[in-house]
Structures are given as structure tokens and as C-alpha cells.
Design a protein around this motif. Structure first.
Motif, PDB file in Angstrom:
ATOM      1  N   UNK A  82     -76.208 -11.275 -42.448  1.00  0.00           N
ATOM      2  CA  UNK A  82     -74.844 -11.194 -41.895  1.00  0.00           C
ATOM      3  C   UNK A  82     -74.753 -11.731 -40.469  1.00  0.00           C
ATOM      4  N   UNK A  83     -75.866 -12.117 -39.890  1.00  0.00           N
ATOM      5  CA  UNK A  83     -75.850 -12.628 -38.511  1.00  0.00           C
ATOM      6  C   UNK A  83     -74.903 -13.815 -38.392  1.00  0.00           C
ATOM      7  N   UNK A  84     -74.097 -13.785 -37.336  1.00  0.00           N
ATOM      8  CA  UNK A  84     -73.154 -14.869 -37.096  1.00  0.00           C
ATOM      9  C   UNK A  84     -71.841 -14.709 -37.837  1.00  0.00           C
ATOM     10  N   UNK A  85     -71.781 -13.758 -38.763  1.00  0.00           N
ATOM     11  CA  UNK A  85     -70.544 -13.543 -39.534  1.00  0.00           C
ATOM     12  C   UNK A  85     -69.934 -12.168 -39.277  1.00  0.00           C
ATOM     13  N   UNK A 120     -66.730   2.987 -48.370  1.00  0.00           N
ATOM     14  CA  UNK A 120     -65.517   2.217 -48.654  1.00  0.00           C
ATOM     15  C   UNK A 120     -65.935   0.939 -49.383  1.00  0.00           C
ATOM     16  N   UNK A 121     -65.201   0.621 -50.434  1.00  0.00           N
ATOM     17  CA  UNK A 121     -65.572  -0.503 -51.291  1.00  0.00           C
ATOM     18  C   UNK A 121     -65.034  -1.814 -50.741  1.00  0.00           C
ATOM     19  N   UNK A 122     -65.923  -2.783 -50.644  1.00  0.00           N
ATOM     20  CA  UNK A 122     -65.562  -4.146 -50.271  1.00  0.00           C
ATOM     21  C   UNK A 122     -65.883  -5.052 -51.450  1.00  0.00           C
ATOM     22  N   UNK A 123     -64.886  -5.784 -51.922  1.00  0.00           N
ATOM     23  CA  UNK A 123     -65.082  -6.700 -53.034  1.00  0.00           C
ATOM     24  C   UNK A 123     -64.676  -8.097 -52.588  1.00  0.00           C
ATOM     25  N   UNK A 124     -65.611  -9.032 -52.706  1.00  0.00           N
ATOM     26  CA  UNK A 124     -65.344 -10.413 -52.318  1.00  0.00           C
ATOM     27  C   UNK A 124     -65.361 -11.271 -53.576  1.00  0.00           C
ATOM     28  N   UNK A 125     -64.238 -11.869 -53.882  1.00  0.00           N
ATOM     29  CA  UNK A 125     -64.135 -12.693 -55.080  1.00  0.00           C
ATOM     30  C   UNK A 125     -64.443 -14.155 -54.764  1.00  0.00           C
ATOM     31  N   UNK A 183     -60.133  -5.814 -51.370  1.00  0.00           N
ATOM     32  CA  UNK A 183     -60.455  -7.043 -52.100  1.00  0.00           C
ATOM     33  C   UNK A 183     -60.059  -8.243 -51.256  1.00  0.00           C
ATOM     34  N   UNK A 184     -60.971  -9.192 -51.132  1.00  0.00           N
ATOM     35  CA  UNK A 184     -60.697 -10.386 -50.343  1.00  0.00           C
ATOM     36  C   UNK A 184     -61.377 -11.578 -51.008  1.00  0.00           C
ATOM     37  N   UNK A 185     -60.805 -12.753 -50.828  1.00  0.00           N
ATOM     38  CA  UNK A 185     -61.423 -13.958 -51.361  1.00  0.00           C
ATOM     39  C   UNK A 185     -62.564 -14.411 -50.468  1.00  0.00           C
ATOM     40  N   UNK A 186     -63.490 -15.123 -51.059  1.00  0.00           N
ATOM     41  CA  UNK A 186     -64.600 -15.685 -50.290  1.00  0.00           C
ATOM     42  C   UNK A 186     -64.049 -16.515 -49.130  1.00  0.00           C
ATOM     43  N   UNK A 187     -64.683 -16.351 -47.968  1.00  0.00           N
ATOM     44  CA  UNK A 187     -64.216 -17.036 -46.769  1.00  0.00           C
ATOM     45  C   UNK A 187     -63.251 -16.209 -45.945  1.00  0.00           C
ATOM     46  N   UNK A 188     -62.778 -15.123 -46.502  1.00  0.00           N
ATOM     47  CA  UNK A 188     -61.823 -14.275 -45.814  1.00  0.00           C
ATOM     48  C   UNK A 188     -62.488 -13.280 -44.883  1.00  0.00           C
ATOM     49  N   UNK A 242     -65.851  -8.324 -40.309  1.00  0.00           N
ATOM     50  CA  UNK A 242     -66.570  -9.154 -41.271  1.00  0.00           C
ATOM     51  C   UNK A 242     -65.789 -10.441 -41.505  1.00  0.00           C
ATOM     52  N   UNK A 243     -66.381 -11.552 -41.117  1.00  0.00           N
ATOM     53  CA  UNK A 243     -65.760 -12.864 -41.289  1.00  0.00           C
ATOM     54  C   UNK A 243     -66.579 -13.712 -42.258  1.00  0.00           C
ATOM     55  N   UNK A 244     -65.966 -14.777 -42.729  1.00  0.00           N
ATOM     56  CA  UNK A 244     -66.650 -15.706 -43.655  1.00  0.00           C
ATOM     57  C   UNK A 244     -67.340 -14.941 -44.774  1.00  0.00           C
ATOM     58  N   UNK A 245     -66.614 -14.047 -45.378  1.00  0.00           N
ATOM     59  CA  UNK A 245     -67.196 -13.179 -46.411  1.00  0.00           C
ATOM     60  C   UNK A 245     -67.635 -13.978 -47.624  1.00  0.00           C
ATOM     61  N   UNK A 246     -68.724 -13.519 -48.220  1.00  0.00           N
ATOM     62  CA  UNK A 246     -69.301 -14.150 -49.406  1.00  0.00           C
ATOM     63  C   UNK A 246     -69.312 -13.143 -50.558  1.00  0.00           C
ATOM     64  N   UNK A 247     -69.334 -13.615 -51.783  1.00  0.00           N
ATOM     65  CA  UNK A 247     -69.395 -12.679 -52.921  1.00  0.00           C
ATOM     66  C   UNK A 247     -70.573 -11.718 -52.827  1.00  0.00           C
ATOM     67  N   UNK A 248     -71.680 -12.172 -52.242  1.00  0.00           N
ATOM     68  CA  UNK A 248     -72.848 -11.287 -52.128  1.00  0.00           C
ATOM     69  C   UNK A 248     -72.666 -10.190 -51.086  1.00  0.00           C
ATOM     70  N   UNK A 249     -71.562 -10.211 -50.347  1.00  0.00           N
ATOM     71  CA  UNK A 249     -71.251  -9.116 -49.428  1.00  0.00           C
ATOM     72  C   UNK A 249     -70.576  -7.955 -50.148  1.00  0.00           C
ATOM     73  N   UNK A 250     -70.264  -8.148 -51.406  1.00  0.00           N
ATOM     74  CA  UNK A 250     -69.633  -7.091 -52.188  1.00  0.00           C
ATOM     75  C   UNK A 250     -70.511  -5.853 -52.256  1.00  0.00           C
ATOM     76  N   UNK A 251     -69.896  -4.692 -52.085  1.00  0.00           N
ATOM     77  CA  UNK A 251     -70.634  -3.449 -52.159  1.00  0.00           C
ATOM     78  C   UNK A 251     -69.860  -2.303 -51.543  1.00  0.00           C
TER      79      UNK A 251
END
Length: 119
Positions: A63-66, A113-118, A11-16, A82-91
Motif C-alpha cells: 500500500x506504500x504510496x497509495x 468495515x468492509x471495503x470492496x474494490x471492483x 464499494x468503489x471501482x478500481x482506481x477510486x 486510500x487512493x488508487x484502490x485495487x481489487x486486491x485491496x478488498x477486505x
């Protein structure tokens, strides 16, 4: 038979940032293309990034550039930074490798592996 074992989700916050790893194990002669896919809620399974044996990479436009895919051939491991994560990267993120074994070549997948971006 080769197995792909992933780690690094969470779990990571947006931008993380997060870094995923995937190591192949088993009777491996070589691994050709290695890739990361993801399954987002309510969406189709999609290719996120792919890297050839020689290091050529290709990314989904979203995801290009991130995101950056890389590999360590000596360790039979592929990474996804994965940088500058966005909520839509969740999955659920799955690694994939075309693994050449002693007997045959298989299309090997990790367990996900589950990635959750809040937000």
C-alpha cells in the motif's frame, strides 16, 4: 473500557478512493500506537499501516504510496486515506489502538468495515 468505532467502508471501482475513520470512545487517558489491519478473502490478517503518538508511520509494501494513515489525538481518531484502490485491496478493515485507560491499558479493536474494490 475503550471501544473503537469505524466508518467509511463501501464499494468503489478500481482506481477510486475511500477514507476510513475510527474513533475511540470510553474512559481514555491516552492512545499509543494506532493502526489499520485488513482481512482479505482467503488471506491472513495483515498490518496495513501504523502510526505512533508522535506521528511516525509505517506501511505494508503493498500500500506504500497509495494509502496514508493519520490521526487526530484531540479526537482520539485515526484515519486511513486510500487512493488508487485495487481489487486486491478488498477486505474487512479493522482499526486498532493501544488504549491507556484509568485502570489499565488495553489492545482495542474496531468491529471492522468492509471495503470492496471492483475491477
Amino acid at each position: 473500557q475503550a471501544q473503537m468505532v469505524e466508518s467509511g467502508g463501501g464499494l468503489v471501482q478500481a482506481g477510486g478512493s475511500l477514507r476510513l475513520s475510527c474513533a475511540a470512545a470510553g474512559y481514555i487517558v491516552s492512545i499509543n500506537d494506532m493502526a489499520w489491519y485488513r482481512q482479505a478473502p482467503g488471506k491472513q490478517h495483515e498490518l496495513v499501516a501504523i502510526i505512533t503518538t508522535g506521528g511516525t508511520t509505517r506501511y505494508a509494501d503493498s500500500v506504500k504510496g497509495r494509502f496514508t494513515i493519520s490521526r487526530d489525538n484531540a479526537k482520539n481518531t485515526v484515519y486511513l486515506q486510500m487512493n488508487s484502490l485495487k481489487p486486491e485491496d478488498t477486505g474487512i478493515y479493522y482499526c486498532n489502538g493501544t488504549v491507556e485507560g484509568v485502570v489499565n491499558t488495553v489492545d482495542a479493536w474496531g468491529q471492522g468495515t468492509l471495503v470492496t474494490v471492483s475491477s
